[in-house]
Scaffold this motif. Structure first.
Motif, PDB file in Angstrom:
ATOM      1  N   TYR A   1       0.867  -1.172   0.000  1.00 45.51           N
ATOM      2  CA  TYR A   1       0.000   0.000   0.000  1.00 45.51           C
ATOM      3  C   TYR A   1       0.905   1.223   0.000  1.00 45.51           C
ATOM      4  O   TYR A   1       1.663   1.435   0.944  1.00 45.51           O
ATOM      5  CB  TYR A   1      -0.902  -0.014   1.236  1.00 45.51           C
ATOM      6  N   ALA A   2       0.870   1.985  -1.098  1.00 35.37           N
ATOM      7  CA  ALA A   2       1.714   3.180  -1.236  1.00 35.37           C
ATOM      8  C   ALA A   2       0.863   4.319  -1.794  1.00 35.37           C
ATOM      9  O   ALA A   2       0.889   4.599  -2.994  1.00 35.37           O
ATOM     10  CB  ALA A   2       2.898   2.893  -2.148  1.00 35.37           C
ATOM     11  N   PRO A   3       0.107   5.017  -0.941  1.00 32.07           N
ATOM     12  CA  PRO A   3      -0.797   6.055  -1.421  1.00 32.07           C
ATOM     13  C   PRO A   3      -0.081   7.315  -1.901  1.00 32.07           C
ATOM     14  O   PRO A   3      -0.631   8.061  -2.697  1.00 32.07           O
ATOM     15  CB  PRO A   3      -1.668   6.355  -0.209  1.00 32.07           C
ATOM     16  N   THR A   4       1.139   7.562  -1.392  1.00 35.56           N
ATOM     17  CA  THR A   4       1.909   8.737  -1.806  1.00 35.56           C
ATOM     18  C   THR A   4       3.368   8.327  -1.947  1.00 35.56           C
ATOM     19  O   THR A   4       3.774   7.267  -1.473  1.00 35.56           O
ATOM     20  CB  THR A   4       1.834   9.872  -0.753  1.00 35.56           C
ATOM     21  N   PRO A   5       4.208   9.157  -2.567  1.00 31.03           N
ATOM     22  CA  PRO A   5       5.638   8.851  -2.645  1.00 31.03           C
ATOM     23  C   PRO A   5       6.339   8.933  -1.286  1.00 31.03           C
ATOM     24  O   PRO A   5       7.499   8.582  -1.158  1.00 31.03           O
ATOM     25  CB  PRO A   5       6.200   9.922  -3.580  1.00 31.03           C
ATOM     26  N   TYR A   6       5.629   9.378  -0.241  1.00 35.98           N
ATOM     27  CA  TYR A   6       6.231   9.583   1.080  1.00 35.98           C
ATOM     28  C   TYR A   6       5.887   8.480   2.075  1.00 35.98           C
ATOM     29  O   TYR A   6       6.350   8.500   3.206  1.00 35.98           O
ATOM     30  CB  TYR A   6       5.774  10.930   1.650  1.00 35.98           C
ATOM     31  N   PHE A   7       5.065   7.514   1.657  1.00 35.07           N
ATOM     32  CA  PHE A   7       4.632   6.464   2.574  1.00 35.07           C
ATOM     33  C   PHE A   7       4.427   5.159   1.812  1.00 35.07           C
ATOM     34  O   PHE A   7       3.832   5.150   0.732  1.00 35.07           O
ATOM     35  CB  PHE A   7       3.309   6.863   3.247  1.00 35.07           C
TER      36      PHE A   7
ATOM     37  N   ARG B   1       9.047   8.947   4.339  1.00 33.67           N
ATOM     38  CA  ARG B   1      10.018  10.015   4.080  1.00 33.67           C
ATOM     39  C   ARG B   1       9.731  11.120   5.086  1.00 33.67           C
ATOM     40  O   ARG B   1       8.671  11.720   5.091  1.00 33.67           O
ATOM     41  CB  ARG B   1       9.892  10.557   2.659  1.00 33.67           C
TER      42      ARG B   1
ATOM     43  N   GLN C   1      13.289  15.849   3.006  1.00 33.96           N
ATOM     44  CA  GLN C   1      13.683  15.709   1.608  1.00 33.96           C
ATOM     45  C   GLN C   1      14.801  14.683   1.437  1.00 33.96           C
ATOM     46  O   GLN C   1      14.876  14.011   0.415  1.00 33.96           O
ATOM     47  CB  GLN C   1      14.132  17.067   1.050  1.00 33.96           C
TER      48      GLN C   1
END
Length: 123
Positions: free
Chosen positions: A51-57, A91, A94
């Motif tokens: 499950y990767a809804p955004t590039p940050y999680f 993340r 940056q």
């Protein structure tokens, strides 16, 4: 299916001398071990969900079942028959990622489950 071999040719019995057929450890008595001569077969069944809804999680869950011949002997070596891995990667800036993992090993020896943690920071 994975066939694993440690081949020494004519020196095979020197590298893997015949083991007693029955081994007794603190976890019980195990038989059929004389068959091990450096070669093994491992079959596994795995299921995963990411499950990767955004590039940050990202969340990754994996369940695996292993069937190994000859059977692993607790206290002497081997792989737990059931393993569950959970991994979360976030993340936090940056240039910094944090990765937190948790593993469970089920039904091996007298352990019904054995948890382990991992934490990693990376660029």
């Amino acid at each position: 299916m994975l066939n694993i071999g440690d081949f020494y040719g004519a020196q095979q019995l020197y590298a893997y001398p015949a083991a007693p057929d029955t081994q007794t450890t603190a976890f019980g008595t195990f038989t059929g071990l004389a068959a091990f001569d450096g070669f093994a077969t491992s079959r596994s069944l795995s299921g995963s969900m990411v499950y990767a809804p955004t590039p940050y999680f990202a969340l990754n869950l994996t369940m695996q079942h292993f069937q190994v011949t000859p059977a692993p002997v607790p206290g002497l070596g081997g792989q737990a028959p059931y393993q569950f891995n959970a991994d979360v990667r976030v993340r936090i800036s940056q240039h910094i990622l944090v990765d937190v993992s948790r593993q469970y090993y089920f039904n091996f020896a007298s352990e019904k489950w054995s948890p382990q943690y991992g934490i990693q920071f990376s660029p």
